[in-house]
Design a protein around this motif. Sequence first.
Motif, mmCIF file in Angstrom:
data_model
loop_
_atom_site.group_PDB
_atom_site.id
_atom_site.type_symbol
_atom_site.label_atom_id
_atom_site.label_comp_id
_atom_site.label_asym_id
_atom_site.label_seq_id
_atom_site.Cartn_x
_atom_site.Cartn_y
_atom_site.Cartn_z
ATOM 1 N N ALA A 119 40.139 41.048 47.705
ATOM 2 C CA ALA A 119 40.597 41.497 46.530
ATOM 3 C C ALA A 119 41.991 41.753 46.484
ATOM 4 C CB ALA A 119 39.946 42.484 45.730
ATOM 5 N N ALA A 120 42.635 42.503 47.303
ATOM 6 C CA ALA A 120 44.112 42.763 47.403
ATOM 7 C C ALA A 120 44.567 41.344 47.677
ATOM 8 C CB ALA A 120 44.373 43.575 48.753
ATOM 9 N N THR A 121 44.087 40.239 48.653
ATOM 10 C CA THR A 121 44.781 39.127 48.767
ATOM 11 C C THR A 121 44.943 38.406 47.491
ATOM 12 O OG1 THR A 121 44.105 38.789 50.790
ATOM 13 C CG2 THR A 121 44.575 36.560 49.971
ATOM 14 N N ALA A 122 43.872 38.340 46.787
ATOM 15 C CA ALA A 122 43.993 37.498 45.358
ATOM 16 C C ALA A 122 44.981 38.122 44.552
ATOM 17 C CB ALA A 122 42.629 37.530 44.713
ATOM 18 N N THR A 123 45.051 39.418 44.301
ATOM 19 C CA THR A 123 45.716 40.230 43.333
ATOM 20 C C THR A 123 47.478 39.981 43.854
ATOM 21 O OG1 THR A 123 44.123 41.808 42.945
ATOM 22 C CG2 THR A 123 46.337 42.244 42.087
ATOM 23 N N ILE A 124 47.670 40.070 45.087
ATOM 24 C CA ILE A 124 49.065 39.635 45.526
ATOM 25 C C ILE A 124 49.489 38.355 45.189
ATOM 26 C CG2 ILE A 124 50.601 39.614 47.527
ATOM 27 C CD1 ILE A 124 48.780 41.906 48.622
ATOM 28 N N ILE A 125 48.473 37.322 45.455
ATOM 29 C CA ILE A 125 48.948 35.985 45.293
ATOM 30 C C ILE A 125 48.817 35.777 43.670
ATOM 31 C CG2 ILE A 125 48.109 33.507 45.515
ATOM 32 C CD1 ILE A 125 47.214 34.315 48.105
ATOM 33 N N GLN A 126 48.392 36.349 43.020
ATOM 34 C CA GLN A 126 48.322 36.064 41.574
ATOM 35 C C GLN A 126 49.507 36.621 40.824
ATOM 36 O OE1 GLN A 126 44.748 37.122 39.396
ATOM 37 N NE2 GLN A 126 45.601 36.664 37.095
ATOM 38 N N SER A 127 50.125 37.535 41.561
ATOM 39 C CA SER A 127 51.478 38.233 41.363
ATOM 40 C C SER A 127 52.437 37.219 41.532
ATOM 41 C CB SER A 127 51.609 39.324 41.786
ATOM 42 O OG SER A 127 52.061 39.372 42.999
ATOM 43 N N LEU A 128 52.531 36.511 41.827
ATOM 44 C CA LEU A 128 53.640 35.287 42.464
ATOM 45 C C LEU A 128 53.764 34.589 41.239
ATOM 46 C CD1 LEU A 128 52.705 34.318 46.036
ATOM 47 C CD2 LEU A 128 54.161 36.358 45.302
ATOM 48 N N PHE A 184 49.202 47.177 37.894
ATOM 49 C CA PHE A 184 49.042 46.393 36.628
ATOM 50 C C PHE A 184 47.989 45.365 36.566
ATOM 51 C CE2 PHE A 184 49.417 43.258 33.464
ATOM 52 C CZ PHE A 184 49.289 44.002 32.156
ATOM 53 N N LEU A 185 48.373 44.581 37.732
ATOM 54 C CA LEU A 185 46.994 43.420 37.690
ATOM 55 C C LEU A 185 45.932 44.016 38.138
ATOM 56 C CD1 LEU A 185 49.175 40.547 39.312
ATOM 57 C CD2 LEU A 185 48.216 40.576 37.018
ATOM 58 N N GLN A 186 45.809 44.936 39.086
ATOM 59 C CA GLN A 186 44.547 45.321 39.622
ATOM 60 C C GLN A 186 43.766 45.810 38.565
ATOM 61 O OE1 GLN A 186 44.424 49.311 41.387
ATOM 62 N NE2 GLN A 186 43.164 48.701 43.037
ATOM 63 N N ASN A 187 44.226 46.832 37.530
ATOM 64 C CA ASN A 187 43.620 47.530 36.338
ATOM 65 C C ASN A 187 43.254 46.328 35.617
ATOM 66 O OD1 ASN A 187 42.943 49.904 34.877
ATOM 67 N ND2 ASN A 187 44.513 48.941 33.326
ATOM 68 N N ALA A 188 44.079 45.341 35.163
ATOM 69 C CA ALA A 188 43.512 44.330 34.343
ATOM 70 C C ALA A 188 42.398 43.429 34.835
ATOM 71 C CB ALA A 188 44.921 43.575 33.942
ATOM 72 N N ILE A 189 42.629 43.244 36.108
ATOM 73 C CA ILE A 189 41.360 42.296 36.636
ATOM 74 C C ILE A 189 40.135 43.175 36.980
ATOM 75 C CG2 ILE A 189 40.910 41.206 38.717
ATOM 76 C CD1 ILE A 189 43.965 40.488 38.813
ATOM 77 N N GLY A 190 40.321 44.359 37.233
ATOM 78 C CA GLY A 190 39.123 45.549 37.462
ATOM 79 C C GLY A 190 38.951 45.342 39.007
ATOM 80 N N ALA A 191 39.812 45.076 40.019
ATOM 81 C CA ALA A 191 39.479 44.929 41.592
ATOM 82 C C ALA A 191 39.709 46.352 42.246
ATOM 83 C CB ALA A 191 40.584 43.880 42.018
ATOM 84 N N VAL A 192 38.900 47.491 41.678
ATOM 85 C CA VAL A 192 38.900 48.553 41.996
ATOM 86 C C VAL A 192 37.771 49.012 43.077
ATOM 87 C CG1 VAL A 192 40.238 49.313 39.961
ATOM 88 C CG2 VAL A 192 37.936 49.592 40.218
ATOM 89 N N PRO A 193 37.976 49.934 44.054
ATOM 90 C CA PRO A 193 36.900 50.300 44.965
ATOM 91 C C PRO A 193 36.221 51.747 44.203
ATOM 92 C CG PRO A 193 38.889 51.136 45.557
ATOM 93 C CD PRO A 193 39.349 50.290 44.381
ATOM 94 N N SER A 194 35.281 51.749 44.651
ATOM 95 C CA SER A 194 34.206 52.928 44.129
ATOM 96 C C SER A 194 34.701 54.289 44.554
ATOM 97 C CB SER A 194 32.691 52.609 44.620
ATOM 98 O OG SER A 194 32.457 53.035 45.841
ATOM 99 N N PRO A 195 34.726 55.495 43.932
ATOM 100 C CA PRO A 195 34.877 56.532 44.535
ATOM 101 C C PRO A 195 34.244 57.087 45.807
ATOM 102 C CG PRO A 195 34.610 56.857 42.070
ATOM 103 C CD PRO A 195 33.733 55.464 42.461
#
Length: 293
Positions: free
Chosen positions: A88-97, A240-251
């Motif tokens: 998910a980190a990889t995808a978000t970083i690449i999408q940010s490009l 911003f992208l993480q929040n928009a995509i929802g690629a967040v870990p559980s508490p």
Amino acid sequence: MSPALVARREEKGFSTRAVHVGSDPDGATNAVIQPISLSTTFKQDAVGVHKGYEYGRSGNPNRDSLERLLASLEAGGAEAIAFSSGSAATATIIQSLGPNSHIVSVSDVYGGTFRYMNRVAAANQGLETTFVDLENASEDEVVAAIRENTKLIWIESPTNPTLKLIDIRRIADIAHTHASAPLVLVDNTFLSPYWSSPLLNGADIVMHSLTKYINGHSDVIMGAAIIPPHRSDVADKLRFLQNAIGAVPSPYDCWLAQRGAKTLQLRMKTHGQNALAVANASQGLGGLSKSPK
């Protein structure tokens, strides 16, 4: 976080930071281990007036605590962003490009990263990737691989799984003096922040699969990106992208990863001692093909 605050924070030893940063006693009970905050919704005193949390996708106390710890452990880090997985980190970083971007990647990059670059981002955002043996490539060969639309150079060191070693400072110097000025990312999963500090060697982003050494207990899938103080623009875009995509870990996973990181120094130091013992024994035996008596 200002460079001065980063410097003062890092006056504390690695193991001290691992145990204490992000682990302040609970304000309600003074418990030295933080409670797990499972709430998805937080009461607002008025519209837009709250205690820093409004919805679990946008922020959570356990995630914030883990991110403070990760930014502290990665020398030179100012902000960390925890993701639901390394992928998910990889995808978000690449999408940010952005669309139609170009990446220069180490040739034997992790298979999941290769798959995302070649089969997902190539199809969905027109991304192109040039794979280069960054361990052995000359400066001219690296420069030749960089295009006008090159946005990122992706490094692993050691690489997964062939363990090639990349001179991060050399690649960062080439990237930052090139007209295209691509960002330099280092996947630091294999060495962890204990053994390697890519941000101090010029990297603009460090990422981890926390699933591996940082958590260290084989019970969490999670990733993270750590950003230095001078690249707050990158941190803002990724968050911003993480929040928009929802690629967040559980508490709960954040709580587990923070627990695991407390022993990172002890574990990595022992890994290093054991690896050195194996290497010395192998050298003394003329290679691993011979068995000890």
